[in-house]
Design a protein around this motif. Structure first.
Motif, PDB file in Angstrom:
ATOM      1  N   ARG A  36     -17.074 -50.272 -42.917  1.00 17.05           N
ATOM      2  CA  ARG A  36     -15.646 -50.050 -42.672  1.00 17.05           C
ATOM      3  C   ARG A  36     -15.320 -50.308 -41.202  1.00 17.05           C
ATOM      4  NH1 ARG A  36     -13.410 -44.607 -45.280  1.00 17.05           N
ATOM      5  NH2 ARG A  36     -11.495 -45.612 -44.568  1.00 17.05           N
ATOM      6  N   GLY A  37     -16.207 -49.887 -40.321  1.00 14.08           N
ATOM      7  CA  GLY A  37     -16.000 -50.155 -38.899  1.00 14.08           C
ATOM      8  C   GLY A  37     -16.204 -51.610 -38.554  1.00 14.08           C
ATOM      9  N   GLY A  38     -17.061 -52.296 -39.334  1.00  9.72           N
ATOM     10  CA  GLY A  38     -17.280 -53.718 -39.152  1.00  9.72           C
ATOM     11  C   GLY A  38     -17.839 -54.068 -37.785  1.00  9.72           C
ATOM     12  N   VAL A  39     -17.532 -55.282 -37.350  1.00  8.36           N
ATOM     13  CA  VAL A  39     -18.047 -55.794 -36.079  1.00  8.36           C
ATOM     14  C   VAL A  39     -17.556 -54.939 -34.916  1.00  8.36           C
ATOM     15  CG1 VAL A  39     -18.085 -57.780 -34.529  1.00  8.36           C
ATOM     16  CG2 VAL A  39     -18.250 -58.127 -37.003  1.00  8.36           C
ATOM     17  N   PRO A  65     -24.212 -58.254 -34.772  1.00  4.07           N
ATOM     18  CA  PRO A  65     -23.609 -57.598 -35.944  1.00  4.07           C
ATOM     19  C   PRO A  65     -24.230 -58.055 -37.258  1.00  4.07           C
ATOM     20  CG  PRO A  65     -22.072 -59.167 -34.959  1.00  4.07           C
ATOM     21  CD  PRO A  65     -23.219 -59.039 -34.018  1.00  4.07           C
ATOM     22  N   TYR A  66     -24.653 -59.322 -37.333  1.00  7.35           N
ATOM     23  CA  TYR A  66     -25.309 -59.792 -38.556  1.00  7.35           C
ATOM     24  C   TYR A  66     -26.537 -58.935 -38.872  1.00  7.35           C
ATOM     25  CZ  TYR A  66     -28.646 -62.428 -41.342  1.00  7.35           C
ATOM     26  OH  TYR A  66     -29.585 -62.776 -42.280  1.00  7.35           O
ATOM     27  N   ALA A  67     -27.336 -58.644 -37.847  1.00  7.40           N
ATOM     28  CA  ALA A  67     -28.564 -57.881 -38.074  1.00  7.40           C
ATOM     29  C   ALA A  67     -28.272 -56.493 -38.629  1.00  7.40           C
ATOM     30  CB  ALA A  67     -29.352 -57.769 -36.774  1.00  7.40           C
ATOM     31  N   GLY A  70     -25.266 -57.441 -42.140  1.00  7.41           N
ATOM     32  CA  GLY A  70     -25.484 -58.490 -43.123  1.00  7.41           C
ATOM     33  C   GLY A  70     -24.565 -59.671 -42.858  1.00  7.41           C
ATOM     34  N   ALA A  71     -24.338 -60.450 -43.901  1.00  7.73           N
ATOM     35  CA  ALA A  71     -23.703 -61.753 -43.745  1.00  7.73           C
ATOM     36  C   ALA A  71     -22.199 -61.678 -43.519  1.00  7.73           C
ATOM     37  CB  ALA A  71     -24.014 -62.616 -44.962  1.00  7.73           C
ATOM     38  N   VAL A  72     -21.774 -61.060 -42.435  1.00  3.58           N
ATOM     39  CA  VAL A  72     -20.371 -61.092 -42.031  1.00  3.58           C
ATOM     40  C   VAL A  72     -20.062 -62.490 -41.526  1.00  3.58           C
ATOM     41  CG1 VAL A  72     -20.968 -60.234 -39.733  1.00  3.58           C
ATOM     42  CG2 VAL A  72     -18.631 -59.989 -40.577  1.00  3.58           C
ATOM     43  N   GLY A  73     -18.897 -63.021 -41.870  1.00  7.14           N
ATOM     44  CA  GLY A  73     -18.553 -64.385 -41.497  1.00  7.14           C
ATOM     45  C   GLY A  73     -18.559 -64.588 -39.995  1.00  7.14           C
ATOM     46  N   ARG A  74     -19.066 -65.740 -39.557  1.00  9.02           N
ATOM     47  CA  ARG A  74     -19.172 -65.981 -38.122  1.00  9.02           C
ATOM     48  C   ARG A  74     -17.797 -66.055 -37.471  1.00  9.02           C
ATOM     49  NH1 ARG A  74     -23.222 -70.841 -37.247  1.00  9.02           N
ATOM     50  NH2 ARG A  74     -22.860 -70.237 -35.066  1.00  9.02           N
ATOM     51  N   GLY A  75     -16.822 -66.614 -38.175  1.00 16.74           N
ATOM     52  CA  GLY A  75     -15.459 -66.623 -37.644  1.00 16.74           C
ATOM     53  C   GLY A  75     -14.898 -65.224 -37.518  1.00 16.74           C
ATOM     54  N   ALA A  76     -15.254 -64.376 -38.480  1.00 19.49           N
ATOM     55  CA  ALA A  76     -14.791 -62.987 -38.441  1.00 19.49           C
ATOM     56  C   ALA A  76     -15.393 -62.247 -37.256  1.00 19.49           C
ATOM     57  CB  ALA A  76     -15.148 -62.274 -39.746  1.00 19.49           C
ATOM     58  N   VAL A  77     -16.615 -62.616 -36.881  1.00 22.34           N
ATOM     59  CA  VAL A  77     -17.247 -61.984 -35.722  1.00 22.34           C
ATOM     60  C   VAL A  77     -16.447 -62.299 -34.463  1.00 22.34           C
ATOM     61  CG1 VAL A  77     -19.305 -61.954 -34.256  1.00 22.34           C
ATOM     62  CG2 VAL A  77     -19.551 -61.983 -36.752  1.00 22.34           C
ATOM     63  N   GLU A  78     -16.143 -63.578 -34.265  1.00 23.97           N
ATOM     64  CA  GLU A  78     -15.382 -63.979 -33.080  1.00 23.97           C
ATOM     65  C   GLU A  78     -14.005 -63.311 -33.057  1.00 23.97           C
ATOM     66  OE1 GLU A  78     -16.452 -65.681 -30.564  1.00 23.97           O
ATOM     67  OE2 GLU A  78     -18.387 -66.265 -31.381  1.00 23.97           O
ATOM     68  N   HIS A 274     -33.883 -48.648 -44.393  1.00 18.84           N
ATOM     69  CA  HIS A 274     -34.122 -49.514 -43.246  1.00 18.84           C
ATOM     70  C   HIS A 274     -33.564 -50.912 -43.510  1.00 18.84           C
ATOM     71  CE1 HIS A 274     -37.394 -46.515 -42.573  1.00 18.84           C
ATOM     72  NE2 HIS A 274     -37.177 -46.777 -41.300  1.00 18.84           N
ATOM     73  N   ARG A 275     -33.088 -51.537 -42.457  1.00 15.84           N
ATOM     74  CA  ARG A 275     -32.677 -52.937 -42.545  1.00 15.84           C
ATOM     75  C   ARG A 275     -33.906 -53.845 -42.499  1.00 15.84           C
ATOM     76  NH1 ARG A 275     -29.189 -55.789 -44.064  1.00 15.84           N
ATOM     77  NH2 ARG A 275     -28.904 -57.148 -42.252  1.00 15.84           N
ATOM     78  N   THR A 276     -33.879 -54.914 -43.252  1.00 13.50           N
ATOM     79  CA  THR A 276     -34.838 -56.007 -43.107  1.00 13.50           C
ATOM     80  C   THR A 276     -34.058 -57.192 -42.587  1.00 13.50           C
ATOM     81  OG1 THR A 276     -36.336 -55.280 -44.858  1.00 13.50           O
ATOM     82  CG2 THR A 276     -36.365 -57.627 -44.313  1.00 13.50           C
ATOM     83  N   THR A 277     -34.398 -57.670 -41.399  1.00 11.27           N
ATOM     84  CA  THR A 277     -33.590 -58.705 -40.770  1.00 11.27           C
ATOM     85  C   THR A 277     -34.359 -59.367 -39.633  1.00 11.27           C
ATOM     86  OG1 THR A 277     -31.381 -59.142 -39.860  1.00 11.27           O
ATOM     87  CG2 THR A 277     -32.525 -57.185 -39.054  1.00 11.27           C
ATOM     88  N   LEU A 278     -33.859 -60.493 -39.181  1.00  9.87           N
ATOM     89  CA  LEU A 278     -34.360 -61.152 -37.978  1.00  9.87           C
ATOM     90  C   LEU A 278     -33.511 -60.700 -36.791  1.00  9.87           C
ATOM     91  CD1 LEU A 278     -34.902 -64.783 -39.327  1.00  9.87           C
ATOM     92  CD2 LEU A 278     -36.593 -62.942 -39.115  1.00  9.87           C
ATOM     93  N   LEU A 279     -34.154 -60.470 -35.672  1.00 10.88           N
ATOM     94  CA  LEU A 279     -33.480 -59.962 -34.486  1.00 10.88           C
ATOM     95  C   LEU A 279     -33.363 -61.030 -33.411  1.00 10.88           C
ATOM     96  CD1 LEU A 279     -35.347 -56.550 -34.097  1.00 10.88           C
ATOM     97  CD2 LEU A 279     -33.056 -56.896 -35.046  1.00 10.88           C
ATOM     98  N   SER A 280     -32.210 -61.091 -32.788  1.00  6.99           N
ATOM     99  CA  SER A 280     -32.081 -61.885 -31.573  1.00  6.99           C
ATOM    100  C   SER A 280     -32.979 -61.295 -30.492  1.00  6.99           C
ATOM    101  CB  SER A 280     -30.630 -61.875 -31.085  1.00  6.99           C
ATOM    102  OG  SER A 280     -30.559 -62.279 -29.724  1.00  6.99           O
TER     103      SER A 280
END
Length: 390
Positions: A36-39, A65-67, A70-78, A274-280
């Protein structure tokens, strides 16, 4: 302001595993994600999201935020960062996206820049005023639109307008309100920052107290160096305010140095998925190497600036987080609609399935249909990884 001279007794004792889980929850990797809080919720929770020029899967401020979400749109991130005045860019841990409500708390840094005797650059007498007048007349502009960023020489050979606008940025007369084609977009603070925030002028001690508290909350638990490093504060700045910051001293099993924790992080046991993800490599969970080694027993180094023959794990190796542990890393690339795992490092066979899952999710997020594995550091795990991806 009470300067810490002796350490009070610890308010709690944490096992190494408890400290790891506290840190994971504080950073948004344990428990249900705040969709709900999102990016914007991620940004407010972390307090700072580091920017970097490197783009492999995506830029680091998109990967953060992806990590967690999950798959939040890249345009939505910006859009979440840069629309409606929710954030600004300034120097924190490095160049970072910061929540706009933190503007007052960097007043100590703006004042320090304002008091600098010189800036390592000569500037024509009218250059600063010219840039301010142009921004006032024309609205938000990049350095190119202000007259050019460079003089035509090496990359550091800035033009007078670029020097002027960066100086105005550092002292707070100008704000970076977004990145456009990776160029900073500058606007006057009087337009970009709400008046109520601009009118706040906390003392240096108030700024430092807030940033130490915020860093402690975002880390969950940390040493003096961990917490000071979050916003690149000096150790003595931490010492001057920690007693009044709201953080409490704790002892952590295996940590050679004293630590502090957010009392709220100690109030309940950290539980959840726990999240499973790749980290920057620039993710605040792991951006400080000594802390990463201490908490996860994982040594990581960004090798983008290491000569290719000397790289061990690859240009932009991204650690794999799964089950609250760092289980390996992958150096990714993109070729059309294929995500290429140029080099995969796996600690054990148990990391195969999580790595496959993380690669599939990352590929889908960036619009790739296939994942191709080029090299696995443990050849016996190459076949199982390819099979798991299939």
């Amino acid at each position: 302001m009470r300067i810490m001279t002796t350490l009070p007794p610890p308010a709690a004792e944490l096992s190494a595993d408890e400290a790891r889980r506290v840190a994971l929850r504080a950073q948004g990797f344990l428990g249900a994600p705040d969709r709900r809080g999102g990016v914007r919720g991620v940004l407010r929770h972390l307090g700072a999201v580091q920017l970097d020029t490197i783009s492999v899967l995506a830029r680091s401020h998109e990967l953060i935020p992806y990590a967690r979400l999950g798959a939040v749109g890249r345009g939505a991130v910006e859009d979440a960062y840069w629309t409606e005045g929710h954030a600004f860019e300034y120097w924190s841990h490095a160049a970072c996206v910061l929540p706009v409500e933190e503007w007052p708390h960097f007043a100590f840094r703006r004042r320090a820049y304002r008091d600098r005797p010189q800036w390592h650059h000569d500037l024509p007498d009218d250059a600063y005023e010219t840039v301010i007048k142009q921004l006032r007349a024309e609205g938000p502009l990049t350095a190119t639109e202000l007259g050019g960023a460079k003089n035509g020489g090496e990359w550091w050979d800035w033009s007078a307008s670029k020097i002027a606008v960066e100086r105005a940025l550092m002292v707070g007369e100008v704000v970076c309100t977004e990145r456009r084609g990776w160029k900073r977009v500058y606007d006057l603070a009087e337009r970009a920052i709400p008046a109520a925030l601009r009118e706040e002028e906390p003392t240096d001690a108030e700024c430092l107290r807030r940033l130490v508290r915020q860093a402690g909350q975002s880390l969950g638990v940390g040493t003096r160096a961990d917490i000071a490093d979050y916003h690149r504060l000096k150790g003595e700045q931490f010492d001057a305010v920690v007693a009044d910051s709201g953080l409490v001293p704790v002892a952590v099993e295996g940590w050679a140095k004293p630590a502090w924790a957010d009392p709220a992080a100690l109030a309940t046991a950290p539980k959840g998925r726990h999240r499973t993800t790749l980290l920057s490599p620039f993710d605040s969970l792991i951006w400080e190497r000594a802390r990463t080694e201490r908490i996860f027993g994982f040594t990581h180094r960004l090798e983008a600036y290491v000569p290719k023959p000397k790289r061990v794990h690859g240009y932009f190796a991204m650690p794999l987080l799964s089950g609250g542990r760092l289980l390996g890393r992958v150096d990714p690339a993109r070729e059309g609609r294929t995500l290429v795992a140029r080099q995969v490092s796996l600690d054990t066979a148990k990391a195969v399935e999580p790595m496959a899952r993380a690669l599939r999710e990352a590929a889908e997020w960036v619009g790739c249909d296939l994942v191709r594995v080029e090299r696995v550091d443990r050849p016996e795990l190459a076949g199982p990884l390819v099979a798991a991806l299939g």
